[in-house]
Design a protein around this motif. Structure first.
Motif, PDB file in Angstrom:
ATOM      1  N   ASP A  64       0.958  -1.524  -0.376  1.00 31.01           N
ATOM      2  CA  ASP A  64       0.114  -0.470  -0.370  1.00 31.01           C
ATOM      3  C   ASP A  64       1.610   1.282  -0.246  1.00 31.01           C
ATOM      4  OD1 ASP A  64      -2.058   1.883   0.092  1.00 31.01           O
ATOM      5  OD2 ASP A  64      -2.318   1.578   2.347  1.00 31.01           O
ATOM      6  N   ALA A  65       0.648   1.369  -1.159  1.00 33.81           N
ATOM      7  CA  ALA A  65       1.986   3.297  -0.994  1.00 33.81           C
ATOM      8  C   ALA A  65       1.387   4.370  -0.976  1.00 33.81           C
ATOM      9  CB  ALA A  65       2.280   3.133  -2.912  1.00 33.81           C
ATOM     10  N   GLY A  66      -0.314   5.000  -0.964  1.00 31.53           N
ATOM     11  CA  GLY A  66      -0.640   5.802  -0.506  1.00 31.53           C
ATOM     12  C   GLY A  66      -2.433   5.215  -0.438  1.00 31.53           C
ATOM     13  N   PRO A  67      -3.154   6.260  -0.650  1.00 32.33           N
ATOM     14  CA  PRO A  67      -4.691   5.675  -0.407  1.00 32.33           C
ATOM     15  C   PRO A  67      -4.866   5.648  -2.214  1.00 32.33           C
ATOM     16  CG  PRO A  67      -4.534   8.189   0.511  1.00 32.33           C
ATOM     17  CD  PRO A  67      -3.208   7.877  -0.289  1.00 32.33           C
ATOM     18  N   GLY A  68      -5.441   4.567  -1.828  1.00 38.24           N
ATOM     19  CA  GLY A  68      -6.363   4.191  -3.754  1.00 38.24           C
ATOM     20  C   GLY A  68      -4.728   3.393  -4.112  1.00 38.24           C
ATOM     21  N   VAL A  69      -3.482   3.402  -3.649  1.00 45.61           N
ATOM     22  CA  VAL A  69      -1.923   3.049  -4.765  1.00 45.61           C
ATOM     23  C   VAL A  69      -1.524   1.642  -4.146  1.00 45.61           C
ATOM     24  CG1 VAL A  69      -0.234   3.142  -5.553  1.00 45.61           C
ATOM     25  CG2 VAL A  69      -2.048   5.500  -5.612  1.00 45.61           C
ATOM     26  N   ASP A  70      -2.218   0.319  -4.189  1.00 45.22           N
ATOM     27  CA  ASP A  70      -2.205  -0.428  -4.403  1.00 45.22           C
ATOM     28  C   ASP A  70      -0.403  -1.384  -5.553  1.00 45.22           C
ATOM     29  OD1 ASP A  70      -3.234  -0.914  -1.710  1.00 45.22           O
ATOM     30  OD2 ASP A  70      -5.396  -2.084  -3.202  1.00 45.22           O
ATOM     31  N   LEU A  71       0.241  -2.355  -4.838  1.00 43.63           N
ATOM     32  CA  LEU A  71       1.126  -2.305  -5.686  1.00 43.63           C
ATOM     33  C   LEU A  71       1.803  -3.501  -5.317  1.00 43.63           C
ATOM     34  CD1 LEU A  71       2.988   0.923  -5.694  1.00 43.63           C
ATOM     35  CD2 LEU A  71       1.730   0.778  -7.829  1.00 43.63           C
ATOM     36  N   LEU A  72       2.073  -4.311  -6.746  1.00 41.28           N
ATOM     37  CA  LEU A  72       2.405  -5.748  -6.112  1.00 41.28           C
ATOM     38  C   LEU A  72       3.515  -5.848  -6.531  1.00 41.28           C
ATOM     39  CD1 LEU A  72       1.047  -8.451  -6.023  1.00 41.28           C
ATOM     40  CD2 LEU A  72       1.551  -8.747  -7.762  1.00 41.28           C
ATOM     41  N   PHE A  73       4.567  -6.408  -5.433  1.00 41.03           N
ATOM     42  CA  PHE A  73       5.993  -6.218  -6.295  1.00 41.03           C
ATOM     43  C   PHE A  73       6.531  -7.551  -5.629  1.00 41.03           C
ATOM     44  CE2 PHE A  73       6.586  -1.898  -5.432  1.00 41.03           C
ATOM     45  CZ  PHE A  73       7.367  -1.466  -6.197  1.00 41.03           C
ATOM     46  N   ALA A  74       7.766  -8.140  -6.600  1.00 42.66           N
ATOM     47  CA  ALA A  74       8.326  -9.341  -6.007  1.00 42.66           C
ATOM     48  C   ALA A  74       9.272  -9.434  -4.742  1.00 42.66           C
ATOM     49  CB  ALA A  74       9.949  -9.946  -7.246  1.00 42.66           C
ATOM     50  N   LYS A  75       8.963 -10.917  -4.012  1.00 43.18           N
ATOM     51  CA  LYS A  75       9.654 -10.466  -2.525  1.00 43.18           C
ATOM     52  C   LYS A  75      10.596 -10.155  -2.637  1.00 43.18           C
ATOM     53  CE  LYS A  75       7.028 -13.504   0.730  1.00 43.18           C
ATOM     54  NZ  LYS A  75       7.359 -14.667   1.568  1.00 43.18           N
ATOM     55  N   ASN A  76      11.933 -10.373  -3.469  1.00 42.62           N
ATOM     56  CA  ASN A  76      13.105 -10.496  -3.770  1.00 42.62           C
ATOM     57  C   ASN A  76      12.742  -8.840  -4.443  1.00 42.62           C
ATOM     58  OD1 ASN A  76      14.348 -12.407  -3.567  1.00 42.62           O
ATOM     59  ND2 ASN A  76      14.238 -13.534  -5.592  1.00 42.62           N
ATOM     60  N   SER A  77      12.272  -7.933  -4.568  1.00 41.13           N
ATOM     61  CA  SER A  77      12.515  -6.143  -4.920  1.00 41.13           C
ATOM     62  C   SER A  77      12.654  -5.499  -3.488  1.00 41.13           C
ATOM     63  CB  SER A  77      11.568  -6.103  -5.224  1.00 41.13           C
ATOM     64  OG  SER A  77      10.246  -5.754  -5.183  1.00 41.13           O
ATOM     65  N   ILE A  78      12.795  -6.570  -1.812  1.00 45.32           N
ATOM     66  CA  ILE A  78      12.098  -5.998  -0.821  1.00 45.32           C
ATOM     67  C   ILE A  78      13.228  -5.820  -0.271  1.00 45.32           C
ATOM     68  CG2 ILE A  78      11.276  -5.964   1.537  1.00 45.32           C
ATOM     69  CD1 ILE A  78       8.921  -5.352  -0.390  1.00 45.32           C
ATOM     70  N   GLY A  79      13.904  -4.260  -0.294  1.00 52.29           N
ATOM     71  CA  GLY A  79      15.434  -3.688  -0.032  1.00 52.29           C
ATOM     72  C   GLY A  79      15.848  -4.105   2.139  1.00 52.29           C
ATOM     73  N   ALA A  80      14.769  -3.870   2.775  1.00 54.33           N
ATOM     74  CA  ALA A  80      14.681  -3.870   4.186  1.00 54.33           C
ATOM     75  C   ALA A  80      13.387  -3.626   4.828  1.00 54.33           C
ATOM     76  CB  ALA A  80      15.561  -2.217   4.779  1.00 54.33           C
ATOM     77  N   VAL A  81      12.754  -4.526   5.964  1.00 54.20           N
ATOM     78  CA  VAL A  81      12.058  -4.334   6.449  1.00 54.20           C
ATOM     79  C   VAL A  81      11.820  -3.464   7.915  1.00 54.20           C
ATOM     80  CG1 VAL A  81      10.117  -5.302   7.799  1.00 54.20           C
ATOM     81  CG2 VAL A  81      11.029  -6.612   5.954  1.00 54.20           C
ATOM     82  N   LEU A  82      11.169  -2.143   7.585  1.00 54.27           N
ATOM     83  CA  LEU A  82      11.477  -0.656   8.664  1.00 54.27           C
ATOM     84  C   LEU A  82      10.962  -1.946  10.014  1.00 54.27           C
ATOM     85  CD1 LEU A  82      11.183   1.384   6.917  1.00 54.27           C
ATOM     86  CD2 LEU A  82      13.001  -0.009   6.973  1.00 54.27           C
TER      87      LEU A  82
END
Length: 169
Positions: A64-82
């Motif tokens: 969820d990148a903002g109100p009404g903005v859902d993006l599908l990413f590959a798990k490998n594209s996650i650089g860090a869990v904050l």
């Protein structure tokens, strides 16, 4: 062959082993971090986008990148869990104040230059500020008798020769 000729090759193989071992460790840590993601976690993608995890599947993550903005990413594209505090500080500008009763540092340096003396004492001090700038002395700006004498001495000198005139006769 002697041991001396084989030593550089042994050192090279050992260095390569250590480098691949540390790279594998980092890859394993990144994979563990991605597998521990849960909905609601704040993440940063390898492209530098900050978002909140909405859903996690085996190979993909819905962000969820903002109100009404859902993006599908590959798990490998996650650089860090904050952490929640870090995500709120970066994305929303909310500082989690752990030391609420500590002194606040001002944005400017005005508090660093303040003294305990009143301003009148500083103005009446005997120290004169020295102007190191070069000034042209003219008759209008001659303030002291020495400056006036310097201006008069300059005007009494012979006028400078131009290109067409010469002293040779």
């Amino acid at each position: 062959m002697s041991l001396v000729t084989l030593l550089p090759f042994i050192v090279l193989i050992g260095a390569m082993f250590l480098m691949t071992r540390s790279a594998k460790k980092k890859q394993q840590q990144a994979a563990n971090m991605r597998n521990e993601m849960q909905p609601g976690s704040g993440v940063r993608t390898i492209g530098g986008m900050y978002a909140t995890v909405k859903e996690v599947s085996e190979d993909t993550v819905l962000l969820d990148a903002g109100p009404g903005v859902d993006l599908l990413f590959a798990k490998n594209s996650i650089g860090a869990v904050l952490t929640d505090d870090e995500y709120n500080r970066i994305v929303h500008g909310i500082e989690h104040d752990l030391k609420s009763d500590s002194d606040v540092v001002p944005d400017d340096a005005s508090s660093l230059t303040e003294t305990d003396e009143p301003a009148d004492d500083a103005a009446a001090s005997d120290d004169k500020s020295v102007d190191l700038g070069k000034k042209d002395i003219t008759e209008e700006s001659a303030a002291t008798p020495a400056d006036t004498a310097a201006v008069e001495a300059k005007t009494d000198e012979e006028p400078k020769k131009t290109d067409g005139e010469s002293e040779a006769k």
